[in-house]
Every structure is written in C-alpha cells, then in structure tokens.
Design a protein around this motif. Structure first.
Motif, short mmCIF file in Angstrom:
data_model
loop_
_atom_site.label_atom_id
_atom_site.label_comp_id
_atom_site.label_asym_id
_atom_site.label_seq_id
_atom_site.Cartn_x
_atom_site.Cartn_y
_atom_site.Cartn_z
N HIS A 326 -0.63 -36.91 -48.04
CA HIS A 326 -0.98 -37.64 -49.26
C HIS A 326 -1.29 -39.09 -48.90
O HIS A 326 -1.02 -39.55 -47.78
N THR A 327 -1.87 -39.81 -49.84
CA THR A 327 -2.18 -41.22 -49.61
C THR A 327 -0.91 -41.99 -49.27
O THR A 327 0.10 -41.89 -49.97
N ALA A 328 -0.95 -42.74 -48.17
CA ALA A 328 0.20 -43.55 -47.76
C ALA A 328 0.31 -44.78 -48.65
O ALA A 328 -0.64 -45.17 -49.34
N GLN A 329 1.48 -45.44 -48.59
CA GLN A 329 1.74 -46.62 -49.41
C GLN A 329 2.03 -47.82 -48.50
O GLN A 329 2.74 -47.70 -47.50
N PHE A 330 1.49 -48.96 -48.88
CA PHE A 330 1.72 -50.18 -48.11
C PHE A 330 3.20 -50.57 -48.14
O PHE A 330 3.82 -50.56 -49.19
N ASN A 331 3.71 -50.94 -46.98
CA ASN A 331 5.09 -51.41 -46.89
C ASN A 331 5.14 -52.88 -46.50
O ASN A 331 5.67 -53.71 -47.22
N ARG A 332 4.55 -53.22 -45.34
CA ARG A 332 4.52 -54.61 -44.88
C ARG A 332 3.59 -54.71 -43.68
O ARG A 332 3.28 -53.71 -43.03
N TRP A 333 3.14 -55.91 -43.42
CA TRP A 333 2.35 -56.17 -42.22
C TRP A 333 3.28 -56.32 -41.02
O TRP A 333 4.41 -56.78 -41.17
N ARG A 334 2.79 -55.92 -39.85
CA ARG A 334 3.59 -56.00 -38.62
C ARG A 334 2.84 -56.81 -37.56
O ARG A 334 2.32 -56.25 -36.59
N PRO A 335 2.81 -58.14 -37.69
CA PRO A 335 2.11 -58.95 -36.68
C PRO A 335 2.82 -58.92 -35.33
O PRO A 335 2.23 -59.32 -34.31
N ASP A 336 4.06 -58.45 -35.32
CA ASP A 336 4.82 -58.38 -34.08
C ASP A 336 4.50 -57.15 -33.25
O ASP A 336 4.95 -57.04 -32.10
N ARG A 337 3.75 -56.20 -33.80
CA ARG A 337 3.48 -54.95 -33.10
C ARG A 337 2.15 -54.99 -32.35
O ARG A 337 1.14 -55.46 -32.89
N ASP A 338 2.16 -54.48 -31.14
CA ASP A 338 0.94 -54.28 -30.36
C ASP A 338 0.22 -53.07 -30.93
O ASP A 338 0.81 -51.99 -31.04
N PRO A 339 -1.05 -53.19 -31.33
CA PRO A 339 -1.75 -52.03 -31.90
C PRO A 339 -1.68 -50.79 -31.02
O PRO A 339 -1.60 -49.67 -31.53
N ARG A 340 -1.72 -50.96 -29.70
CA ARG A 340 -1.68 -49.81 -28.80
C ARG A 340 -0.35 -49.08 -28.83
O ARG A 340 -0.24 -47.95 -28.36
N SER A 341 0.68 -49.72 -29.40
CA SER A 341 1.98 -49.05 -29.51
C SER A 341 2.06 -48.15 -30.73
O SER A 341 3.06 -47.45 -30.93
N CYS A 342 1.01 -48.14 -31.55
CA CYS A 342 0.99 -47.32 -32.77
C CYS A 342 0.53 -45.91 -32.41
O CYS A 342 -0.66 -45.57 -32.53
N THR A 343 1.45 -45.10 -31.93
CA THR A 343 1.15 -43.75 -31.47
C THR A 343 1.86 -42.71 -32.32
O THR A 343 2.76 -43.03 -33.11
#
Length: 363
Positions: A326-343
């Motif tokens: 289903h459509t996901a819901q916004f929780n918060r921005w994560r400026p501390d996360r490396d995009p490549r770690s989003c696995t």
C-alpha cells in the motif's frame, strides 16, 4: 433475483486501531477484493465495496457458487487469488480486464477463491439484524461441505490465538486481524469493526517525483527506492500525503537534484521511446503524462528523475514482492543516512506460512 437483502449493498467496514481489543471474535484480514455474493438459484451476482458489479470478471466463481452455496443466500467475503508464496494480489488485479476472452483465459490460469466471513441472508431470512455470533453459526452450517472455491475464514475468541495469527499469517500474504464485537449486527458502510494491521518503518531513497494535479510548482508524490544486493535501485512505492505548503516547499528544495533520464537508474522511458537520445533533458521539470510501459500498462512513467541523494523514513504495513503493498506514509527525513545504506536488508522478513494451514484446501 428476489432475496431478503438485495444488491447493491455496501459491506460493513472496519476502523484501524493500534492493538487487538479484548472480548471479540477475531479472524484473519484477507488481502483481496471485498465482495458480497448474492445467489438466488441460477442467478449469481458479486458486488464490490463501492457497489459496482464484479460478476463478469470471475466466471469461475459464478459456476462454483451454483455448485457450492445454498440455493438462496447473501454472503460477505473476499475474492482472492493464491500462488505458491501465498496470496497474489497482482494476479488478482489482472482479472479486472475489459476483454471477455482474457477474463476467461485468466479464470483458467489463475482461478479465484472466495473467503466467506459473514452472512446477510439465508433462504427467506434477513440476518443483518442478528448478532455476529448467530450469523457466524449459520454461515458455518451453510458452508459445511462446500467445495474448492468457497471457503470459510477461521475465527477465534481467544486473544492469544488472535495475536499469534497476527504474527504468523503475514507470511502467507494476509495483512492483519479483524475484530468483531460478538453482539454486532451487520451495518452496511459503517466502520463498526476493528482492524489491526502491521506497521513498520524503512529508510528509502527519494529518486523522483510527480507534480501535483494543481500545477507544476508543487509535489504530488515522491518516488521511493531501495538498493538490491547487486547494487541496482528498485522502485518500491510512493509517498504523497503532504500539506500544500509542504508540497510547494519540497518542489523548490528538490530542483537542485533534478537530473536526466540518461543518468538515472530508472530509465523506464528509454524502453518505450526507443533510446536514450529521446529522454528528458537536463532541467526538464515537466513529467511525461501519457506514457505507459509496453510491459505493464498500469505503470505510470511520468515522473521527474532526481539524483538519489535524499533519504526519507516512511511507515508501511507489508511488502508485495519488492514493493510496498500500500502507499507508504511520510515519517521523517534522514539527513544522517547514506543513501547507499537504504537496502532491503533493513526490512523485517515475515515467517513463511502456508495458506492451506490457515484454510484447508486453499492454495
């Protein structure tokens, strides 16, 4: 057709709650097309949640209803399609097709089943004013010995069993638990039941956006991605529930990340336009509105590609294959996360569970 309860009828609904309430009847929450089946002899109709007829899309269920159901009845339930891994909602969606020839072909290749969980009428009797315990008992008797297509959903009044179902059945494609007060009558289109669904969080890469329907200076939705083991970026879903002020602010914030399709991992438009040379150029901020994929007519290719540099934490209930169901819901921005770690490794994996262990003969 002449029944005590006549179509169209909007089904009784459930409201979301955070935990399973006590003192109720519990059953699995099936992930299919909600439908009310009306049978009066050789006349059979399947109505949808929005009162639209679905009869023509499921000819195999019409035939099965005549063979497996009482001669005159109205039954609330869910139309599902099963696969080796559990429920297959994508295959179910393909059944809604305008061509009768394709509907008939899919009826043979991916036959649907009907999961019954409430009784509105039987013979000349209207059951909608009776308590759920009485309706369930009558439904159990009515479906005793039913065949391969119509199945009775399991129920329990034991809270611990309901919690176990909630934890285990997700592995078969079910998406939570429904709780019904024992003395509840049947109230069409009223949210008087309770649904408890899984909710989890995931950190995703923002890889594109679609503009808002109000104009080209506001974000309609953000396209989300997760990295696979091989380093490719998979499209997993969207988020889009933002206040208008936020939509405009996001549009401004994201412009520096706009890139070309040639440099984007989701170069979908190249497959339909015939080559990289026909892609949107740098700085082109108008999504293509009318393109579609030759492999998947339902996929909307009109989006603005972004360099996958921003990470957002979203809430979701469960996955269907590689994507959020289903459509996901916004929780918060994560400026501390490396995009490549989003696995995908960050996602909780449900325990595998066989549909046949939930409803004998299903799947």
């Amino acid at each position: 057709m002449k029944l005590p309860v006549m179509p169209p009828v909007r089904p009784m609904l459930a409201k979301s709650v955070a935990s399973i309430p006590p003192d109720a009847s519990y059953e699995p929450k099936w992930d299919g097309f909600r439908s009310i089946c009306f049978r009066d002899g050789d006349e059979v109709e399947f109505g949808s949640r929005n009162e639209r007829p679905m009869t023509r899309y499921f000819p195999e269920l019409v035939t099965a209803a005549k063979a497996e159901l009482p001669d005159r009845c109205v039954i609330d339930g869910e139309i599902v399609v099963t696969a080796d891994r559990g429920l297959d909602f994508e295959a179910l969606q393909q059944r809604i097709h305008p061509a009768a020839s394709r509907v008939n072909m899919l009826a043979e290749q991916t036959p649907a089943s009907f999961i019954a969980f409430d009784l509105l009428a039987l013979g000349d009797d209207d059951y909608t004013g009776r308590p759920f315990t009485e309706r369930r008992a009558a439904l159990t008797d009515a479906l005793a010995g039913s065949g391969r297509s119509f199945h009775l959903t399991p129920v329990t009044t034991d809270l611990a069993t309901a919690q176990r179902w909630f934890d285990e059945f997700e592995g078969a494609g079910l998406d939570g638990v429904i709780a019904k007060p024992l003395n509840l009558g049947y109230h069409p289109d009223k949210r008087v039941m309770f649904k408890i669904k899984h909710e989890r969080t995931a950190d995703c890469v923002v890889a594109g956006y679609r503009v808002h329907k109000s104009g080209a200076d506001a974000i309609g939705s953000l396209l989300l991605g997760l990295y696979r083991h091989d380093g490719t970026l998979a499209s997993v879903g969207v988020i889009g529930a933002f206040p208008m002020a936020t939509r405009r602010q996001l549009f401004t914030e994201l412009q520096p990340l706009v890139t070309t399709f040639d440099e984007h991992p989701w170069n979908w438009a190249a497959h339909t336009a015939g080559g990289a040379g026909s892609q949107t150029g740098a700085g082109d901020r108008t999504p293509r509105r009318n393109e579609g994929s030759r492999w998947n007519a339902g996929k909307d290719l009109s989006f603005v590609p972004l360099r996958p540099e921003r990470v957002v934490e979203v809430r979701y209930d469960h996955m269907e294959g590689e994507r959020f169901r289903h459509t996901a819901q916004f929780n918060r921005w994560r400026p501390d996360r490396d995009p490549r770690s989003c696995t995908y490794e960050q996602l909780e994996q449900p325990v595998s569970f066989r549909l046949g262990d939930i409803v004998p003969g299903l799947g």
